[in-house]
Scaffold this motif. Structure first.
Motif, PDB file in Angstrom:
ATOM      1  N   MET A   1       0.854  -1.169   0.000  1.00  0.00           N
ATOM      2  CA  MET A   1       0.000   0.000   0.000  1.00  0.00           C
ATOM      3  C   MET A   1       0.897   1.227   0.000  1.00  0.00           C
ATOM      4  SD  MET A   1      -3.626   0.785   1.636  1.00  0.00           S
ATOM      5  CE  MET A   1      -4.088  -0.778   1.124  1.00  0.00           C
ATOM      6  N   ARG A   2       0.317   2.354  -0.254  1.00  0.00           N
ATOM      7  CA  ARG A   2       1.080   3.594  -0.304  1.00  0.00           C
ATOM      8  C   ARG A   2       1.493   3.998   1.103  1.00  0.00           C
ATOM      9  NH1 ARG A   2      -3.725   5.614  -4.190  1.00  0.00           N
ATOM     10  NH2 ARG A   2      -3.363   4.002  -5.692  1.00  0.00           N
ATOM     11  N   ALA A   3       2.668   4.608   1.228  1.00  0.00           N
ATOM     12  CA  ALA A   3       3.201   4.993   2.531  1.00  0.00           C
ATOM     13  C   ALA A   3       2.257   5.941   3.269  1.00  0.00           C
ATOM     14  CB  ALA A   3       4.575   5.624   2.367  1.00  0.00           C
ATOM     15  N   ASP A   4       1.640   6.892   2.560  1.00  0.00           N
ATOM     16  CA  ASP A   4       0.710   7.830   3.161  1.00  0.00           C
ATOM     17  C   ASP A   4      -0.691   7.236   3.064  1.00  0.00           C
ATOM     18  OD1 ASP A   4      -0.830  10.000   3.974  1.00  0.00           O
ATOM     19  OD2 ASP A   4      -0.632  11.024   2.054  1.00  0.00           O
ATOM     20  N   THR A   5      -1.323   6.980   4.204  1.00  0.00           N
ATOM     21  CA  THR A   5      -2.644   6.347   4.186  1.00  0.00           C
ATOM     22  C   THR A   5      -3.779   7.360   4.041  1.00  0.00           C
ATOM     23  OG1 THR A   5      -2.775   6.350   6.598  1.00  0.00           O
ATOM     24  CG2 THR A   5      -1.863   4.367   5.532  1.00  0.00           C
ATOM     25  N   GLY A   6      -3.456   8.647   3.929  1.00  0.00           N
ATOM     26  CA  GLY A   6      -4.492   9.659   3.752  1.00  0.00           C
ATOM     27  C   GLY A   6      -5.324   9.450   2.500  1.00  0.00           C
ATOM     28  N   TRP A   7      -4.747   8.811   1.495  1.00  0.00           N
ATOM     29  CA  TRP A   7      -5.484   8.559   0.254  1.00  0.00           C
ATOM     30  C   TRP A   7      -6.683   7.644   0.501  1.00  0.00           C
ATOM     31  CZ3 TRP A   7      -6.489   3.980  -2.275  1.00  0.00           C
ATOM     32  CH2 TRP A   7      -5.815   2.848  -1.787  1.00  0.00           C
ATOM     33  N   LEU A   8      -6.634   6.838   1.585  1.00  0.00           N
ATOM     34  CA  LEU A   8      -7.754   5.944   1.877  1.00  0.00           C
ATOM     35  C   LEU A   8      -9.011   6.719   2.266  1.00  0.00           C
ATOM     36  CD1 LEU A   8      -5.821   3.144   3.741  1.00  0.00           C
ATOM     37  CD2 LEU A   8      -7.139   2.858   1.634  1.00  0.00           C
ATOM     38  N   GLU A   9      -8.840   7.835   2.971  1.00  0.00           N
ATOM     39  CA  GLU A   9      -9.996   8.665   3.304  1.00  0.00           C
ATOM     40  C   GLU A   9     -10.590   9.274   2.034  1.00  0.00           C
ATOM     41  OE1 GLU A   9      -8.225  11.303   6.123  1.00  0.00           O
ATOM     42  OE2 GLU A   9      -8.662   9.947   7.804  1.00  0.00           O
ATOM     43  N   THR A  10      -9.719   9.706   1.128  1.00  0.00           N
ATOM     44  CA  THR A  10     -10.176  10.241  -0.154  1.00  0.00           C
ATOM     45  C   THR A  10     -10.901   9.151  -0.934  1.00  0.00           C
ATOM     46  OG1 THR A  10      -8.349  11.813  -0.197  1.00  0.00           O
ATOM     47  CG2 THR A  10      -9.427  11.333  -2.313  1.00  0.00           C
ATOM     48  N   TRP A  11     -10.338   7.947  -0.963  1.00  0.00           N
ATOM     49  CA  TRP A  11     -10.976   6.823  -1.653  1.00  0.00           C
ATOM     50  C   TRP A  11     -12.357   6.559  -1.062  1.00  0.00           C
ATOM     51  CZ3 TRP A  11     -12.655   2.019   0.072  1.00  0.00           C
ATOM     52  CH2 TRP A  11     -13.025   1.111  -0.932  1.00  0.00           C
ATOM     53  N   ARG A  12     -12.458   6.539   0.276  1.00  0.00           N
ATOM     54  CA  ARG A  12     -13.747   6.285   0.942  1.00  0.00           C
ATOM     55  C   ARG A  12     -14.775   7.333   0.516  1.00  0.00           C
ATOM     56  NH1 ARG A  12     -12.919   7.367   6.683  1.00  0.00           N
ATOM     57  NH2 ARG A  12     -13.517   9.457   6.067  1.00  0.00           N
ATOM     58  N   GLU A  13     -14.397   8.606   0.519  1.00  0.00           N
ATOM     59  CA  GLU A  13     -15.337   9.665   0.166  1.00  0.00           C
ATOM     60  C   GLU A  13     -15.678   9.633  -1.328  1.00  0.00           C
ATOM     61  OE1 GLU A  13     -17.021  11.178   2.530  1.00  0.00           O
ATOM     62  OE2 GLU A  13     -15.767   9.979   3.867  1.00  0.00           O
ATOM     63  N   ASP A  14     -14.698   9.353  -2.174  1.00  0.00           N
ATOM     64  CA  ASP A  14     -14.967   9.210  -3.613  1.00  0.00           C
ATOM     65  C   ASP A  14     -15.918   8.043  -3.875  1.00  0.00           C
ATOM     66  OD1 ASP A  14     -13.288  11.359  -4.099  1.00  0.00           O
ATOM     67  OD2 ASP A  14     -11.646  10.139  -4.916  1.00  0.00           O
ATOM     68  N   LEU A  15     -15.725   6.951  -3.141  1.00  0.00           N
ATOM     69  CA  LEU A  15     -16.617   5.793  -3.296  1.00  0.00           C
ATOM     70  C   LEU A  15     -18.025   6.155  -2.841  1.00  0.00           C
ATOM     71  CD1 LEU A  15     -16.845   2.842  -4.167  1.00  0.00           C
ATOM     72  CD2 LEU A  15     -16.263   2.187  -1.817  1.00  0.00           C
ATOM     73  N   ARG A  16     -18.160   6.870  -1.738  1.00  0.00           N
ATOM     74  CA  ARG A  16     -19.489   7.308  -1.276  1.00  0.00           C
ATOM     75  C   ARG A  16     -20.193   8.123  -2.358  1.00  0.00           C
ATOM     76  NH1 ARG A  16     -18.547   9.168   4.968  1.00  0.00           N
ATOM     77  NH2 ARG A  16     -18.902   7.093   5.832  1.00  0.00           N
ATOM     78  N   GLU A  17     -19.468   9.061  -2.964  1.00  0.00           N
ATOM     79  CA  GLU A  17     -20.057   9.889  -4.015  1.00  0.00           C
ATOM     80  C   GLU A  17     -20.464   9.046  -5.223  1.00  0.00           C
ATOM     81  OE1 GLU A  17     -17.523  13.192  -5.053  1.00  0.00           O
ATOM     82  OE2 GLU A  17     -17.300  13.770  -2.945  1.00  0.00           O
ATOM     83  N   ALA A  18     -19.626   8.102  -5.608  1.00  0.00           N
ATOM     84  CA  ALA A  18     -19.942   7.235  -6.747  1.00  0.00           C
ATOM     85  C   ALA A  18     -21.163   6.374  -6.453  1.00  0.00           C
ATOM     86  CB  ALA A  18     -18.733   6.368  -7.103  1.00  0.00           C
ATOM     87  N   VAL A  19     -21.269   5.865  -5.236  1.00  0.00           N
ATOM     88  CA  VAL A  19     -22.429   5.045  -4.853  1.00  0.00           C
ATOM     89  C   VAL A  19     -23.696   5.903  -4.874  1.00  0.00           C
ATOM     90  CG1 VAL A  19     -23.491   3.761  -2.961  1.00  0.00           C
ATOM     91  CG2 VAL A  19     -21.096   3.347  -3.557  1.00  0.00           C
ATOM     92  N   ALA A  20     -23.617   7.115  -4.334  1.00  0.00           N
ATOM     93  CA  ALA A  20     -24.780   8.010  -4.354  1.00  0.00           C
ATOM     94  C   ALA A  20     -25.235   8.268  -5.786  1.00  0.00           C
ATOM     95  CB  ALA A  20     -24.449   9.316  -3.639  1.00  0.00           C
ATOM     96  N   SER A  21     -24.291   8.455  -6.684  1.00  0.00           N
ATOM     97  CA  SER A  21     -24.616   8.656  -8.097  1.00  0.00           C
ATOM     98  C   SER A  21     -25.229   7.397  -8.701  1.00  0.00           C
ATOM     99  CB  SER A  21     -23.354   9.062  -8.856  1.00  0.00           C
ATOM    100  OG  SER A  21     -23.624   9.208 -10.218  1.00  0.00           O
ATOM    101  N   ALA A  22     -24.715   6.240  -8.331  1.00  0.00           N
ATOM    102  CA  ALA A  22     -25.196   4.970  -8.894  1.00  0.00           C
ATOM    103  C   ALA A  22     -26.626   4.652  -8.486  1.00  0.00           C
ATOM    104  CB  ALA A  22     -24.272   3.828  -8.482  1.00  0.00           C
ATOM    105  N   VAL A  23     -27.047   5.098  -7.309  1.00  0.00           N
ATOM    106  CA  VAL A  23     -28.401   4.770  -6.840  1.00  0.00           C
ATOM    107  C   VAL A  23     -29.375   5.926  -7.017  1.00  0.00           C
ATOM    108  CG1 VAL A  23     -27.569   3.006  -5.242  1.00  0.00           C
ATOM    109  CG2 VAL A  23     -27.926   5.346  -4.408  1.00  0.00           C
ATOM    110  N   LEU A  24     -28.902   7.037  -7.580  1.00  0.00           N
ATOM    111  CA  LEU A  24     -29.728   8.228  -7.737  1.00  0.00           C
ATOM    112  C   LEU A  24     -31.019   7.943  -8.493  1.00  0.00           C
ATOM    113  CD1 LEU A  24     -29.806  11.224  -7.072  1.00  0.00           C
ATOM    114  CD2 LEU A  24     -28.681  11.660  -9.258  1.00  0.00           C
TER     115      LEU A  24
END
Length: 180
Positions: A1-24
């Motif tokens: 995994m990448r040394a900086d784990t901050g990208w995981l929070e970004t991934w989580r929020e990006d996934l939330r947005e994509a899911v919201a779009s998918a079920v809209l």
């Protein structure tokens, strides 16, 4: 995994947005309302329990569960589920499925599944591939298969997570069932 784990929070929020779009407009497309599609924040108690099992649990998964909780996507394709940190720890400690052999041979930690019975296991040590494990024989915690779908799903966990995000975005844009 990448040394900086901050990208995981970004991934989580990006996934939330994509899911919201998918079920809209899901109900308009399919004629019934979407289920409980959710991307949850981490359960810090469960994440700490999983970390305590380290080094048997790869650091990649420990990092993931420190930033992301369960992912339940029953309406994306045939469904996709990132298991809870507690479920991963329980399954690993009870050795439900800890080793794969046949087309591939490795120790694994199962952390995800789809609605069709396929499981996904991250091989140890850290930085190893994620394997796709279609339903097959499991005896004594050892999965054995010659099924051609039993293969590498991604070269590492971060690539696997990126593929999940892209699959959800593709589903949101086209209703095309994703494949991992």
């Amino acid at each position: 995994m990448r040394a900086d784990t901050g990208w995981l929070e970004t991934w989580r929020e990006d996934l939330r947005e994509a899911v919201a779009s998918a079920v809209l407009d899901f109900e308009d497309r399919y004629g019934y309302p979407p289920g409980g599609n959710a991307v949850s924040r981490p359960d810090m108690t469960a994440a700490a329990r999983l970390a305590a099992v380290h080094p048997a649990i790869p650091a990649d998964l420990v990092d993931l569960y420190a930033k992301v909780g369960a992912v339940d996507l029953p309406d994306i394709g045939n469904g996709f589920f990132l298991h809870t940190a507690s479920d991963v720890a329980d399954a690993h400690e009870s050795r439900d499925l800890w080793h794969i052999r046949g087309r591939h041979d490795a120790d694994v930690v199962v952390f995800a599944s789809d609605g069709g019975g396929t499981q996904y296991g991250l091989a140890t040590p850290e930085g190893s591939p994620v394997y796709r494990l279609p339903p097959d024989l499991v005896l004594g915690g050892i999965y054995t298969s010659e099924n051609p779908r039993f293969d590498v799903a991604a070269p590492d966990l971060s690539t696997f997570l990126d593929r999940i995000l892209q699959a959800v975005k593709t589903f949101a844009a086209s209703s095309t069932p994703p494949s991992l």
